[in-house]
Design a protein around this motif. Structure first.
Motif, short mmCIF file in Angstrom:
data_model
loop_
_atom_site.label_atom_id
_atom_site.label_comp_id
_atom_site.label_asym_id
_atom_site.label_seq_id
_atom_site.Cartn_x
_atom_site.Cartn_y
_atom_site.Cartn_z
N LEU A 1 25.16 -3.39 2.01
CA LEU A 1 25.38 -2.11 2.66
C LEU A 1 24.94 -1.00 1.70
O LEU A 1 25.34 -0.97 0.54
N MET A 2 24.10 -0.09 2.21
CA MET A 2 23.52 0.95 1.36
C MET A 2 23.66 2.31 2.01
O MET A 2 23.73 2.41 3.25
N VAL A 3 23.68 3.35 1.18
CA VAL A 3 23.79 4.73 1.66
C VAL A 3 22.81 5.61 0.89
O VAL A 3 22.52 5.36 -0.27
N LEU A 4 22.31 6.63 1.58
CA LEU A 4 21.47 7.65 0.98
C LEU A 4 22.07 9.00 1.33
O LEU A 4 22.19 9.35 2.51
N GLY B 1 20.16 -9.75 1.73
CA GLY B 1 20.06 -10.11 0.32
C GLY B 1 19.06 -11.23 0.09
O GLY B 1 18.67 -11.95 1.01
N GLY B 2 18.63 -11.35 -1.15
CA GLY B 2 17.77 -12.46 -1.53
C GLY B 2 16.29 -12.25 -1.33
O GLY B 2 15.50 -13.16 -1.57
N VAL B 3 15.89 -11.05 -0.89
CA VAL B 3 14.46 -10.79 -0.70
C VAL B 3 14.00 -9.52 -1.42
O VAL B 3 12.89 -9.06 -1.20
N GLY B 4 14.86 -8.95 -2.26
CA GLY B 4 14.48 -7.79 -3.05
C GLY B 4 14.60 -6.45 -2.36
O GLY B 4 14.17 -5.43 -2.91
N LEU B 5 15.19 -6.43 -1.18
CA LEU B 5 15.28 -5.16 -0.45
C LEU B 5 16.17 -4.14 -1.16
O LEU B 5 15.87 -2.94 -1.14
N GLU B 6 17.24 -4.60 -1.79
CA GLU B 6 18.12 -3.66 -2.48
C GLU B 6 17.38 -2.97 -3.63
O GLU B 6 17.62 -1.80 -3.94
N ASP B 7 16.45 -3.66 -4.27
CA ASP B 7 15.65 -3.04 -5.33
C ASP B 7 14.68 -2.01 -4.75
O ASP B 7 14.52 -0.92 -5.30
N PHE B 8 14.03 -2.36 -3.65
CA PHE B 8 13.12 -1.44 -2.98
C PHE B 8 13.85 -0.15 -2.61
O PHE B 8 13.43 0.96 -2.96
N TYR B 9 14.97 -0.28 -1.90
CA TYR B 9 15.72 0.90 -1.48
C TYR B 9 16.31 1.64 -2.67
O TYR B 9 16.35 2.87 -2.69
N GLY B 10 16.75 0.91 -3.69
CA GLY B 10 17.30 1.54 -4.88
C GLY B 10 16.29 2.46 -5.57
O GLY B 10 16.64 3.54 -6.04
N ARG B 11 15.04 2.04 -5.62
CA ARG B 11 14.00 2.89 -6.22
C ARG B 11 13.79 4.17 -5.42
O ARG B 11 13.26 5.15 -5.95
N LEU B 12 14.21 4.18 -4.18
CA LEU B 12 14.04 5.35 -3.31
C LEU B 12 15.31 6.21 -3.24
O LEU B 12 15.40 7.12 -2.42
N ARG C 1 0.81 -1.23 0.00
CA ARG C 1 0.00 0.00 0.00
C ARG C 1 0.84 1.27 0.00
O ARG C 1 0.32 2.35 0.23
N GLY C 2 2.13 1.14 -0.21
CA GLY C 2 3.00 2.31 -0.27
C GLY C 2 3.45 2.82 1.09
O GLY C 2 4.08 3.88 1.17
N ILE C 3 3.17 2.09 2.16
CA ILE C 3 3.53 2.54 3.50
C ILE C 3 5.05 2.58 3.66
O ILE C 3 5.60 3.55 4.19
N GLY C 4 5.74 1.54 3.22
CA GLY C 4 7.20 1.49 3.36
C GLY C 4 7.88 2.64 2.63
O GLY C 4 8.77 3.30 3.18
N ALA C 5 7.46 2.90 1.40
CA ALA C 5 8.04 4.02 0.64
C ALA C 5 7.74 5.35 1.31
O ALA C 5 8.61 6.21 1.42
N ALA C 6 6.51 5.53 1.78
CA ALA C 6 6.14 6.78 2.46
C ALA C 6 6.98 6.96 3.73
O ALA C 6 7.43 8.07 4.03
#
Length: 180
Positions: A175-178, A140-151, A111-116
């Motif tokens: 490991l990710m950075v924003l 890794g292995g659950v698509g989280l890097e794609d989710f965060y990458g889109r943000l 429902r977009g809660i995580g992105a919001a």
């Protein structure tokens, strides 16, 4: 995605600000997310309320406006998701914070809660905490890097096979950075 909902955001900066009902909802969310296989800090489900309460209470006890905050997303008065953002007091690294335990309650997924929640975090971290960047580690292995990458998050490294969920199921820690 079912449909996006605009959550109400609450910041909790001290133990006294968290009502017993919100504490219970936070713990119940964490139990539901973990037991559904979510990468939220307890890698070996099932977990129960009491197990999660011990860790949640440690996070709550450490809350302080410039050092550690909870960000809660509520929809219709119900906790839909939450996270914890922390900064180290060491002046050498106090310009960045680390994001922990990003969760969307299983009843609010898609429902977009995580992105919001992550968009609101970006503003809070920059405008209110004075941070210049955020870090997180994702399973890794659950698509989280794609989710965060889109943000807007960037992968800066991996610890290959760092997480052993069970024999034969090793996952990278990403490991990710924003930049804010």
């Amino acid at each position: 995605m079912i449909h996006e909902e605009t959550p109400e955001f609450l910041q909790i900066t001290s133990r006294e600000e968290l009502s017993p009902d919100l504490r219970r909802e936070l713990i119940e969310c964490w139990v539901a997310v973990t037991n559904a296989g979510g990468a939220a800090g307890f890698p070996f489900p099932p977990v129960d309320f009491d197990q999660v309460a011990v860790v949640a209470d440690q996070i709550i006890a450490g809350l302080a406006p410039q050092r550690s905050r909870l960000l809660l997303a509520c929809v219709g008065g119900t906790l839909a998701g939450w996270l914890n953002v922390r900064r180290d007091a060491n002046p050498l690294i106090a310009h960045w914070g680390t994001v922990h335990h990003v969760q969307t309650h299983t009843g609010f997924r898609g429902r977009g809660i995580g992105a919001a929640l992550m968009h609101h975090l970006r503003r809070l971290a920059c405008d209110e905490m004075g941070l210049e960047q955020l870090h997180l580690a994702a399973r890794g292995g659950v698509g989280l890097e794609d989710f965060y990458g889109r943000l807007g998050w960037k992968e800066i490294g991996r610890w290959s096979s760092a997480l052993r969920l069970k024999p034969g199921d090793d996952r990278d820690e990403i490991l990710m950075v924003l930049e804010l």
